[in-house]
Design a protein around this motif. Structure first.
Motif, PDB file in Angstrom:
ATOM      1  N   MET A 131     -20.216 -21.519  45.231  1.00  0.00           N
ATOM      2  CA  MET A 131     -19.385 -21.524  44.030  1.00  0.00           C
ATOM      3  C   MET A 131     -20.108 -22.210  42.865  1.00  0.00           C
ATOM      4  O   MET A 131     -19.998 -21.763  41.724  1.00  0.00           O
ATOM      5  CB  MET A 131     -18.035 -22.188  44.303  1.00  0.00           C
ATOM      6  N   ARG A 132     -20.851 -23.281  43.137  1.00  0.00           N
ATOM      7  CA  ARG A 132     -21.636 -23.936  42.079  1.00  0.00           C
ATOM      8  C   ARG A 132     -22.681 -22.973  41.524  1.00  0.00           C
ATOM      9  O   ARG A 132     -22.888 -22.886  40.315  1.00  0.00           O
ATOM     10  CB  ARG A 132     -22.316 -25.197  42.606  1.00  0.00           C
ATOM     11  N   ARG A 133     -23.320 -22.245  42.418  1.00  0.00           N
ATOM     12  CA  ARG A 133     -24.339 -21.281  42.018  1.00  0.00           C
ATOM     13  C   ARG A 133     -23.721 -20.186  41.143  1.00  0.00           C
ATOM     14  O   ARG A 133     -24.271 -19.824  40.098  1.00  0.00           O
ATOM     15  CB  ARG A 133     -24.955 -20.683  43.287  1.00  0.00           C
ATOM     16  N   LEU A 134     -22.561 -19.690  41.535  1.00  0.00           N
ATOM     17  CA  LEU A 134     -21.886 -18.653  40.758  1.00  0.00           C
ATOM     18  C   LEU A 134     -21.416 -19.196  39.406  1.00  0.00           C
ATOM     19  O   LEU A 134     -21.578 -18.536  38.379  1.00  0.00           O
ATOM     20  CB  LEU A 134     -20.708 -18.083  41.549  1.00  0.00           C
ATOM     21  N   MET A 135     -20.870 -20.403  39.384  1.00  0.00           N
ATOM     22  CA  MET A 135     -20.397 -20.983  38.121  1.00  0.00           C
ATOM     23  C   MET A 135     -21.562 -21.234  37.164  1.00  0.00           C
ATOM     24  O   MET A 135     -21.419 -21.100  35.953  1.00  0.00           O
ATOM     25  CB  MET A 135     -19.618 -22.277  38.359  1.00  0.00           C
TER      26      MET A 135
END
Length: 195
Positions: A131-135
């Motif tokens: 999720m951090r990577r996507l955000m």
């Protein structure tokens, strides 16, 4: 031997939970851009880079329908809805197959519970990392979106125009007051000279 493989495949595909676990790790282009440099000579580059990225990630969305990046002519309201959707993105992706321990190999209930806790922690860590990577990709797109740049420039130009109009109105008001004061002094001087 083939029967065992077929049975395992049937078990995997027959269970919604296991199919999601498999689909979460299915081999596909999962690359997300970490940097982007816009080019003035190629205004469509943003859409060619980020369009496929969001289309690939859309398959993991809990919410449907998933908005697309659009194009250079997409209205600002749709662009804002797109980024609002992706900043609140919820994924059904499940990383359980990457868990370190196979609980079926546990010797007793205590060891199985320990393995389950370890696996749960690892899966949660992987999900947070994803999720951090996507955000980060969403923020990168938002920072470089030419439609948002145009909207910011238009708002800045509008604010500058309003500021100038306000300054001109204040200056005109000041001049009017000064002229009125000058006329009042001239009228007083004329009245004093006549008396």
């Amino acid at each position: 031997e083939e029967f065992k493989l077929l049975s395992a495949a049937w078990e995997l595909l027959g269970s919604e939970e296991k199919r999601r676990q498999y689909d979460s790790l299915d081999y596909f282009n999962d690359a997300l851009p970490t940097a982007f440099r816009p080019r003035a000579d190629d205004p469509g580059r943003f859409f060619r880079v980020f369009g496929p990225v969001f289309a690939r990630q859309a398959k993991f969305s809990v919410a449907r329908p998933v908005p697309s990046v659009g194009d250079d002519e997409t209205p600002l309201e749709e662009v804002q809805r797109f980024y609002a959707f992706w900043t609140r993105f919820r994924s059904w992706r499940d990383f359980s197959l990457l868990a370190e321990y196979d609980t079926a190999e546990a010797e007793d209930r205590e060891e199985r519970r320990w393995m389950q806790r370890q696996n749960k922690n690892e899966v949660e860590r992987l999900k947070r990392s994803e999720m951090r990577r996507l955000m980060s990709a969403v923020e990168l797109a938002q920072e470089n979106d030419p439609r948002l740049h145009r909207a910011r420039e238009e708002r800045a130009a509008e604010r500058e125009l309003q500021r100038r109009r306000k300054e001109e109105a204040l200056a005109a008001e000041k001049r009017a007051k000064a002229e009125a004061a000058e006329q009042a002094r001239a009228a007083e001087a004329a009245a004093a000279a006549a008396a």
